[in-house]
Scaffold this active site. Structure first.
Site, PDB file in Angstrom:
ATOM      1  N   GLU A  80       0.848  -1.208   0.000  1.00 49.37           N
ATOM      2  CA  GLU A  80       0.000   0.000   0.000  1.00 49.37           C
ATOM      3  C   GLU A  80       0.875   1.246   0.000  1.00 49.37           C
ATOM      4  O   GLU A  80       0.654   2.188  -0.737  1.00 49.37           O
ATOM      5  CB  GLU A  80      -0.909  -0.034   1.227  1.00 49.37           C
ATOM      6  CG  GLU A  80      -1.939   1.065   1.300  1.00 49.37           C
ATOM      7  CD  GLU A  80      -2.831   0.950   2.544  1.00 49.37           C
ATOM      8  OE1 GLU A  80      -2.687  -0.022   3.310  1.00 49.37           O
ATOM      9  OE2 GLU A  80      -3.668   1.845   2.737  1.00 49.37           O
ATOM     10  N   GLY A 124       9.063  11.183  -0.699  1.00 42.92           N
ATOM     11  CA  GLY A 124       8.530  10.100   0.134  1.00 42.92           C
ATOM     12  C   GLY A 124       7.061  10.332   0.460  1.00 42.92           C
ATOM     13  O   GLY A 124       6.483  11.383   0.164  1.00 42.92           O
ATOM     14  N   VAL A 167       4.154   9.889   3.667  1.00 41.41           N
ATOM     15  CA  VAL A 167       3.675   9.477   4.995  1.00 41.41           C
ATOM     16  C   VAL A 167       2.153   9.606   4.906  1.00 41.41           C
ATOM     17  O   VAL A 167       1.624  10.653   4.510  1.00 41.41           O
ATOM     18  CB  VAL A 167       4.239  10.343   6.152  1.00 41.41           C
ATOM     19  CG1 VAL A 167       5.665   9.967   6.469  1.00 41.41           C
ATOM     20  CG2 VAL A 167       4.152  11.825   5.859  1.00 41.41           C
TER      21      VAL A 167
HETATM   22  N1  LIG Z   1     -11.782  14.836   8.076  1.00 35.25           N
HETATM   23  C1  LIG Z   1     -11.956  14.048   7.016  1.00 35.25           C
HETATM   24  N2  LIG Z   1     -11.476  12.778   7.064  1.00 35.25           N
HETATM   25  C2  LIG Z   1     -11.673  11.999   5.965  1.00 35.25           C
HETATM   26  C3  LIG Z   1     -12.313  12.444   4.799  1.00 35.25           C
HETATM   27  N3  LIG Z   1     -12.321  11.398   3.884  1.00 35.25           N
HETATM   28  C4  LIG Z   1     -11.676  10.352   4.470  1.00 35.25           C
HETATM   29  N4  LIG Z   1     -11.306  10.729   5.708  1.00 35.25           N
HETATM   30  C5  LIG Z   1     -10.560   9.927   6.675  1.00 35.25           C
HETATM   31  O1  LIG Z   1      -9.275   9.717   6.111  1.00 35.25           O
HETATM   32  C6  LIG Z   1      -8.823   8.414   6.467  1.00 35.25           C
HETATM   33  C7  LIG Z   1      -8.356   7.667   5.270  1.00 35.25           C
HETATM   34  O2  LIG Z   1      -9.299   7.851   4.247  1.00 35.25           O
HETATM   35  P1  LIG Z   1      -9.494   6.620   3.271  1.00 35.25           P
HETATM   36  O3  LIG Z   1      -8.167   6.037   2.889  1.00 35.25           O
HETATM   37  O4  LIG Z   1     -10.435   7.019   2.216  1.00 35.25           O
HETATM   38  O5  LIG Z   1     -10.185   5.642   4.290  1.00 35.25           O
HETATM   39  P2  LIG Z   1      -9.986   4.105   4.272  1.00 35.25           P
HETATM   40  O6  LIG Z   1      -9.247   3.679   3.050  1.00 35.25           O
HETATM   41  O7  LIG Z   1     -11.333   3.525   4.466  1.00 35.25           O
HETATM   42  O8  LIG Z   1      -9.082   3.893   5.567  1.00 35.25           O
HETATM   43  P3  LIG Z   1      -7.771   2.952   5.597  1.00 35.25           P
HETATM   44  O9  LIG Z   1      -8.191   1.559   5.275  1.00 35.25           O
HETATM   45  O10 LIG Z   1      -7.204   3.117   6.966  1.00 35.25           O
HETATM   46  O11 LIG Z   1      -6.880   3.544   4.527  1.00 35.25           O
HETATM   47  C8  LIG Z   1      -9.957   7.734   7.221  1.00 35.25           C
HETATM   48  O12 LIG Z   1      -9.678   7.886   8.601  1.00 35.25           O
HETATM   49  C9  LIG Z   1     -11.169   8.563   6.868  1.00 35.25           C
HETATM   50  O13 LIG Z   1     -12.088   8.600   7.960  1.00 35.25           O
HETATM   51  C10 LIG Z   1     -12.807  13.798   4.792  1.00 35.25           C
HETATM   52  O14 LIG Z   1     -13.372  14.263   3.805  1.00 35.25           O
HETATM   53  N5  LIG Z   1     -12.603  14.549   5.924  1.00 35.25           N
HETATM   54 CA   LIG Z   2      -7.102   4.030   2.477  1.00 31.80          CA
END
Ligand SMILES: Nc1nc2c(ncn2[C@@H]2O[C@H](COP(=O)(O)OP(=O)(O)OP(=O)(O)O)[C@@H](O)[C@H]2O)c(=O)[nH]1
Ligand SMILES: [Ca+2]
Length: 553
Positions: free
Chosen positions: A210, A234, A236
């Protein structure tokens, strides 16, 4: 001897069925020419000229196609390949997102444009891991996502469009048998989607993968992919359930953290690791858990009446109502639920509580130096994109892309120290739980990037972003780029006919055109000349008492 140039109208056998042609015919034998000789001089010459023109035309058409064929053969096929498609489904912890990519092969290499008709995505909540108790329930959102993709890929290309499902931290946190059940449902949906799919294309990817994919799309977007490794950027990434760190490091590193990828003819030695349970949502849940083990977390003051103070909740926030929801999975015995919790709203205590979570297990470090827990991380070198929650929190506080961490501290101190009722008034549209997270998030980000990874508070090497230009910094795009580049280079490296594979393995219609059109043109030229060629007919002229040759239409 005067040659007769007499013109004559040949009597047609019937007025209506043949239109007499005024022409002259030279009899085959000059010596026997007679007063009634007919010479097709004009039409002959005209006829000869048009034959010559037709011959030249057909030769030039065939030569033209041969030249086109030659240019394709030896110029590596510089024709714009037709649009192709690929589909990637990101099975995240908070949602499942489908990405539909359009791309072309030009000069044997894939050309990507993540805009317009060449890119579309849709995210549906909740994530696949939410169906742990009801795996079949996952088919509903997956079917809806597949229908979205089918609306963006021409039906005639579904069969050759690959679809892959890659699940991340949310699924990694489930027991293997539960993961397999949910993947089984996904495979069933994708097998019947009409797209090109194999069972092994639905999987839970490693956190390291990932991170690598996120690094690939970031450097593709910056134009540094395929260039000098030391000039790469990089990544993070602060997800919901996990956090990823991936960058080119020249430090010697244990093999479990080392990844080597090649792009073009450049190879990159990467450090890549995913810290499971250290995504923002997972870390915040850890904080709730630490509320109960006060000895473990001195920042969690508690009074004799068993009142626990949470420094990451702004004053006035009703912890009791929410804590039980968060702690329901963590509470061992009923008695604890009776404990009461109060919001402390103290940024520096919140930051040290977050650091305690990150340093749990540090004492077991068996490497030269550890970062989070007992995990090795080399010193962060060069520039970084800080994505997902890093970006969302920085955007919420209105920080610029290259903001200093000291700006994040000031924003967090103001927010955590503010009264909850005032914060609610400022952002009435935000869900309470999302609004609450920003105090913890601002503290967690500083304890992660500065207290743990050593990024100076006034450093501009970190860019908070979720896009680079108009390209989303989404690891799924990186997975697609790497997969497609690998497949294309495999095609091109299969012997000298690589251009053939690149051009014709998918574009068989191009091959049909290049062979079919010359055949058609030649047939056309033949038919035209056949049609133009005078149909001659021998008739008996009663007046002259002999046979003469005449042309018919
Ligand atoms: N504040 C805020 N947080 C968001 C938003 N969209 C996504 N997130 C948060 O950002 C983080 C990562 O987003 P995603 O990668 O889309 O979520 P995910 O893939 O279901 O989470 P992972 O499996 O941990 O990667 C999650 O903690 C979401 O709750 C947004 O529009 N606003
Ligand atoms: Ca994600």
């Amino acid at each position: 001897m005067r040659r007769s140039h007499a013109r004559s109208r040949v009597k047609s056998s019937s007025k209506t069925d043949m239109d007499p042609i005024k022409f002259q015919i030279r009899s085959g034998n000059r010596a026997s020419s007679s007063s009634s000789t007919y010479t097709l001089t004009k039409s002959n010459s005209k006829h000869a000229k048009s034959n010559l023109m037709l011959t030249v035309a057909s030769i030039s058409i065939v030569l033209g196609f041969l030249f086109l064929f030659y240019s394709i053969l030896f110029s590596g096929g510089n024709l714009r390949g037709s649009l192709r498609y690929s589909v990637v489904i990101d099975g995240g912890s908070t949602g499942t997102r489908i990405h539909v990519f359009g791309y072309r092969i030009e000069s044997g290499k894939p050309v990507f444009e993540f805009r317009g008709a060449n890119y579309a995505s849709l995210k549906l909540h909740p994530g696949l891991s939410a169906f742990a108790d009801d795996p079949d329930g996952a088919s509903v959102s997956l079917t809806e996502l597949v229908e979205f993709a089918k609306g963006r890929v021409p039906k005639g290309m579904w069969m050759e469009t690959e679809v892959r499902l890659m699940a991340t931290a949310g699924m990694r946190l489930l027991e293997l048998p539960v993961q397999e059940k949910i993947l089984g449902v996904a495979r069933r949906v994708l097998k019947s989607s009409g797209f090109l799919f194999r069972d092994e294309w639905a999987s839970v990817i490693s956190g390291s993968d990932e991170g690598v994919y996120a690094w690939v799309v970031a450097n593709f977007a910056l134009g540094s992919l395929g260039g000098d490794p030391l000039k790469t950027t990089g990544i993070v990434e602060l997800g919901g359930a996990s956090a990823q760190v991936t960058f080119v490091s020249s430090e010697p590193m244990p093999p479990e953290f080392s990844r080597t990828i090649s792009f073009g003819n450049v190879s990159y030695n990467l450090y890549s690791h995913s810290f499971l349970h250290f995504g923002q949502n997972a870390a915040h849940d850890k904080l709730w858990g630490s509320l109960l083990s006060r000895d473990h977390n001195p920042a969690m003051e508690s009074t004799r009446e068993k009142i626990f103070t949470d420094p990451c909740a702004p004053r006035g926030y009703n912890l009791d109502a929410n804590t039980q929801k968060h702690l329901s999975g963590l509470l061992a015995e009923e008695s604890r639920i009776s404990d009461s919790f109060q919001a402390g709203g103290n940024y520096s205590q919140c930051r040290s509580a977050a650091l305690n979570i990150l340093q749990e297990g540090n004492e077991k470090c068996s490497y030269q130096h550890c970062s989070i827990g007992s995990t090795f991380t080399p010193k962060l070198r060069g520039r970084f994109f800080a994505t997902e929650n890093f970006f969302y929190t920085s955007k919420f506080f209105g920080l610029r892309e290259k903001a200093w961490l000291s700006n994040m501290i000031s924003a967090g101190e103001r927010f955590c120290g503010e009264d909850w009722s005032k914060l609610r008034v400022k952002d009435p549209s935000l869900d309470e739980e999302d609004l609450l997270r920003y105090c913890f998030s601002s503290a967690y980000i500083v304890s992660l990037l500065h207290d743990t990874f050593g990024i100076p508070l006034d450093d501009e090497r970190i860019g908070y972003a979720n896009q680079a230009g108009d390209i989303p910094l989404d690891w799924a795009l990186g997975a697609f780029i790497l997969q497609t580049a690998t497949e294309t280079s495999q095609h091109s490296s299969s012997g000298n006919l690589h251009w053939f594979h690149a051009l014709f393995s998918h574009d068989s219609k191009l091959l049909h055109y290049l062979i079919g059109i010359p055949i058609l043109m030649t047939a056309l030229v033949y038919l035209v000349t056949k049609w133009r060629k005078p149909q001659l007919k021998t008739i008996y002229d009663l007046e002259k008492g002999r046979y003469i040759v005449t042309r018919i239409r």
